[in-house]
Design a protein around this motif. Structure first.
Motif, PDB file in Angstrom:
ATOM      1  N   SER A 261      98.625  54.564 -27.536  1.00  0.00           N
ATOM      2  CA  SER A 261      98.159  55.023 -26.422  1.00  0.00           C
ATOM      3  C   SER A 261      97.326  54.418 -25.456  1.00  0.00           C
ATOM      4  CB  SER A 261      97.582  56.530 -26.511  1.00  0.00           C
ATOM      5  OG  SER A 261      96.308  56.277 -27.372  1.00  0.00           O
ATOM      6  N   ASN A 262      96.374  53.308 -26.028  1.00  0.00           N
ATOM      7  CA  ASN A 262      95.922  52.420 -25.393  1.00  0.00           C
ATOM      8  C   ASN A 262      96.452  51.331 -24.850  1.00  0.00           C
ATOM      9  OD1 ASN A 262      93.557  54.179 -25.443  1.00  0.00           O
ATOM     10  ND2 ASN A 262      93.069  53.474 -27.687  1.00  0.00           N
ATOM     11  N   GLY A 263      97.784  51.108 -25.299  1.00  0.00           N
ATOM     12  CA  GLY A 263      98.469  49.924 -24.639  1.00  0.00           C
ATOM     13  C   GLY A 263      98.276  48.698 -25.591  1.00  0.00           C
ATOM     14  N   VAL A 264      97.890  48.855 -26.899  1.00  0.00           N
ATOM     15  CA  VAL A 264      97.690  47.851 -27.883  1.00  0.00           C
ATOM     16  C   VAL A 264      98.857  47.775 -28.905  1.00  0.00           C
ATOM     17  CG1 VAL A 264      96.118  46.818 -29.756  1.00  0.00           C
ATOM     18  CG2 VAL A 264      95.193  48.104 -27.584  1.00  0.00           C
ATOM     19  N   ASP A 265      99.343  46.665 -29.311  1.00  0.00           N
ATOM     20  CA  ASP A 265     100.442  46.584 -30.304  1.00  0.00           C
ATOM     21  C   ASP A 265     100.055  47.107 -31.514  1.00  0.00           C
ATOM     22  OD1 ASP A 265     102.595  46.046 -31.617  1.00  0.00           O
ATOM     23  OD2 ASP A 265     102.477  43.757 -31.526  1.00  0.00           O
ATOM     24  N   ALA A 266     100.749  48.220 -31.969  1.00  0.00           N
ATOM     25  CA  ALA A 266     100.346  48.886 -33.411  1.00  0.00           C
ATOM     26  C   ALA A 266     100.780  48.099 -34.557  1.00  0.00           C
ATOM     27  CB  ALA A 266     101.460  50.293 -33.619  1.00  0.00           C
ATOM     28  N   GLY A 267     101.597  47.078 -34.510  1.00  0.00           N
ATOM     29  CA  GLY A 267     101.774  46.068 -35.518  1.00  0.00           C
ATOM     30  C   GLY A 267     100.645  44.883 -35.585  1.00  0.00           C
ATOM     31  N   LEU A 268     100.057  44.451 -34.377  1.00  0.00           N
ATOM     32  CA  LEU A 268      98.892  43.605 -34.333  1.00  0.00           C
ATOM     33  C   LEU A 268      97.695  44.421 -34.879  1.00  0.00           C
ATOM     34  CD1 LEU A 268      97.620  41.195 -33.237  1.00  0.00           C
ATOM     35  CD2 LEU A 268      97.143  42.339 -31.137  1.00  0.00           C
ATOM     36  N   LYS A 269      97.620  45.782 -34.602  1.00  0.00           N
ATOM     37  CA  LYS A 269      96.206  46.523 -35.526  1.00  0.00           C
ATOM     38  C   LYS A 269      96.587  46.560 -36.854  1.00  0.00           C
ATOM     39  CE  LYS A 269      95.375  50.331 -33.369  1.00  0.00           C
ATOM     40  NZ  LYS A 269      95.693  51.880 -32.840  1.00  0.00           N
ATOM     41  N   TRP A 270      97.526  46.466 -37.433  1.00  0.00           N
ATOM     42  CA  TRP A 270      97.683  46.640 -38.799  1.00  0.00           C
ATOM     43  C   TRP A 270      97.568  45.155 -39.274  1.00  0.00           C
ATOM     44  CZ3 TRP A 270      97.450  50.620 -41.690  1.00  0.00           C
ATOM     45  CH2 TRP A 270      97.669  51.868 -41.107  1.00  0.00           C
TER      46      TRP A 270
ATOM     47  N   ALA B 138      94.489  44.137 -41.926  1.00  0.00           N
ATOM     48  CA  ALA B 138      94.743  43.632 -43.241  1.00  0.00           C
ATOM     49  C   ALA B 138      94.034  42.345 -43.371  1.00  0.00           C
ATOM     50  CB  ALA B 138      96.266  43.371 -43.321  1.00  0.00           C
ATOM     51  N   PHE B 139      93.839  41.595 -42.189  1.00  0.00           N
ATOM     52  CA  PHE B 139      92.847  40.552 -42.374  1.00  0.00           C
ATOM     53  C   PHE B 139      91.490  40.693 -42.571  1.00  0.00           C
ATOM     54  CE2 PHE B 139      90.220  37.571 -39.738  1.00  0.00           C
ATOM     55  CZ  PHE B 139      90.530  36.433 -40.517  1.00  0.00           C
ATOM     56  N   LEU B 140      90.896  41.600 -41.877  1.00  0.00           N
ATOM     57  CA  LEU B 140      89.729  42.078 -42.010  1.00  0.00           C
ATOM     58  C   LEU B 140      89.212  42.617 -43.641  1.00  0.00           C
ATOM     59  CD1 LEU B 140      88.823  44.011 -38.970  1.00  0.00           C
ATOM     60  CD2 LEU B 140      87.883  41.621 -39.436  1.00  0.00           C
ATOM     61  N   VAL B 141      90.441  43.125 -44.380  1.00  0.00           N
ATOM     62  CA  VAL B 141      90.152  43.556 -45.455  1.00  0.00           C
ATOM     63  C   VAL B 141      90.048  42.424 -46.320  1.00  0.00           C
ATOM     64  CG1 VAL B 141      91.094  44.914 -47.368  1.00  0.00           C
ATOM     65  CG2 VAL B 141      91.259  45.926 -45.355  1.00  0.00           C
ATOM     66  N   VAL B 142      91.076  41.478 -46.286  1.00  0.00           N
ATOM     67  CA  VAL B 142      90.795  40.362 -46.881  1.00  0.00           C
ATOM     68  C   VAL B 142      89.499  39.538 -46.939  1.00  0.00           C
ATOM     69  CG1 VAL B 142      92.221  38.048 -47.426  1.00  0.00           C
ATOM     70  CG2 VAL B 142      93.467  40.161 -47.155  1.00  0.00           C
ATOM     71  N   GLN B 143      89.374  39.208 -45.665  1.00  0.00           N
ATOM     72  CA  GLN B 143      88.033  38.495 -45.091  1.00  0.00           C
ATOM     73  C   GLN B 143      86.969  39.006 -45.834  1.00  0.00           C
ATOM     74  OE1 GLN B 143      85.482  39.158 -43.015  1.00  0.00           O
ATOM     75  NE2 GLN B 143      84.535  37.351 -43.334  1.00  0.00           N
TER      76      GLN B 143
ATOM     77  N   ALA C  84      82.473  29.767 -48.702  1.00  0.00           N
ATOM     78  CA  ALA C  84      81.554  30.874 -48.442  1.00  0.00           C
ATOM     79  C   ALA C  84      81.172  30.976 -47.037  1.00  0.00           C
ATOM     80  CB  ALA C  84      80.622  30.937 -49.487  1.00  0.00           C
ATOM     81  N   ILE C  85      80.764  29.689 -46.667  1.00  0.00           N
ATOM     82  CA  ILE C  85      80.191  29.309 -45.226  1.00  0.00           C
ATOM     83  C   ILE C  85      81.119  29.538 -44.137  1.00  0.00           C
ATOM     84  CG2 ILE C  85      79.223  27.492 -43.713  1.00  0.00           C
ATOM     85  CD1 ILE C  85      77.683  26.302 -45.957  1.00  0.00           C
ATOM     86  N   ILE C  86      82.215  28.999 -44.377  1.00  0.00           N
ATOM     87  CA  ILE C  86      83.470  29.255 -43.324  1.00  0.00           C
ATOM     88  C   ILE C  86      83.966  30.759 -43.327  1.00  0.00           C
ATOM     89  CG2 ILE C  86      85.761  28.474 -42.983  1.00  0.00           C
ATOM     90  CD1 ILE C  86      85.204  25.746 -44.132  1.00  0.00           C
ATOM     91  N   ASN C  87      83.879  31.265 -44.361  1.00  0.00           N
ATOM     92  CA  ASN C  87      84.363  32.824 -44.659  1.00  0.00           C
ATOM     93  C   ASN C  87      83.224  33.691 -43.858  1.00  0.00           C
ATOM     94  OD1 ASN C  87      85.910  35.122 -45.248  1.00  0.00           O
ATOM     95  ND2 ASN C  87      85.788  34.863 -47.367  1.00  0.00           N
TER      96      ASN C  87
END
Length: 300
Positions: free
Chosen positions: A59-68, A72-77, A297-300
């Protein structure tokens, strides 16, 4: 025969009314649309009778696939950050290293990236053109610096899983401070989520302090780690809310603000490092004990 003709005429007029037209000319009635306009609306994804076209956007014009993918990236990070920080401090046979230098290196890397992006957008001379706005960034910069240092203190006394769970309290502190400082309102679902988060974290803390876990540490160490995590969460909430308020109240770009944060944090961090150990040598002691795991650890 006359009755049949009258029935056909009534049926034709009824169908014309349902289609929003009068007679044989396809002129729209008041509030109606011609078939040609309806066809154009369908091509443009504006057919109101069937809802918006399925374009993969929310509804906000954001790609749903990009949100997922971002989720996933934030969970791994976040998961890998806790593990690498803990492993870099507790791996057997490793040479001790100063965690304050790791925080400083993070800020130096951030400053380098932000300076490159600001230079691409314009000129670095404009970074401190508005000194009043630049000075305001010092407050969240110091808070972020305290948060990052407290994370390494907490990971020293807590295991990675306990730290990772407890550190999620920053969501609670940020939400409460957003309501107090920014005047935001939360929905019922958000309130329930925060309550469940608090219950889950409390359960983990009680299990660690009571020693029910087989790998539980001494109570004194757990209390130090818990105190460091709580202070880090409060610092994170204050820094996030103050930084958001700065972004909403000025026209300074996001990359310029982040460059301010990194520069202020670096200056205060270097001063604190020198104050804590007057005999500290940047040439000989700064990178002492650094390994591949520390750099990750520093870069992460």
């Amino acid at each position: 025969v006359a009755q049949v003709h009258r029935s056909r005429a009534w049926w034709s007029s009824t169908m014309a009314s349902d289609n929003g037209v009068r007679g044989d000319d396809e002129k729209p009635r008041s509030g109606g649309r011609s078939p040609r306009v309806k066809a154009e609306d369908k091509e443009n994804g504006k057919d109101k009778t069937r809802g918006p076209a399925n374009t993969g956007m929310d509804s906000n014009g954001v790609d749903a696939g990009l949100k997922w993918r971002v989720l996933a990236f934030l969970v791994v990070q976040n998961s890998s950050a806790s593990l690498t920080m803990r492993y870099s401090k507790s791996r057997p046979g490793a040479e001790p290293w100063n965690s304050q230098t790791a925080v400083l290196m993070q800020e130096v890397l951030k400053a380098s990236i932000c300076a490159t992006l600001v230079a691409r957008e314009g000129s670095l001379r404009s970074v401190f053109s508005n000194r009043a706005e630049a000075f305001k960034t010092a407050v969240p910069a110091v808070l972020y610096l305290c948060q990052n240092n407290l994370q390494y203190v907490a990971i020293t006394y807590l295991d990675a899983s306990t730290y990772a769970v407890m550190y999620q309290l920053k969501i609670l502190t940020t939400a409460l401070l957003s309501m107090i400082v920014l005047g935001k309102k939360m929905s019922v679902a958000q309130c329930i989520s925060l309550v469940l988060l608090t219950i889950g974290v409390s359960t983990v803390v009680v299990s660690q302090i009571s020693g029910r876990n087989a790998s539980a540490k001494p109570q004194s160490q757990v209390l130090r780690g818990v105190s460091a995590v709580l202070l880090s969460c409060v610092s994170s909430g204050l820094a996030g809310v103050s930084f958001e308020k700065l972004l909403k109240g000025s026209s300074v770009s996001l990359w310029t603000r982040n460059l301010h944060l990194a520069l202020y944090s670096s200056l205060v961090g270097f001063a604190g490092l020198w104050w804590s150990d007057r005999s500290f040598s940047i040439q000989h002691d700064f990178f002492k004990g650094y390994s591949v795991v520390v750099w990750i650890a520093i870069i992460n």
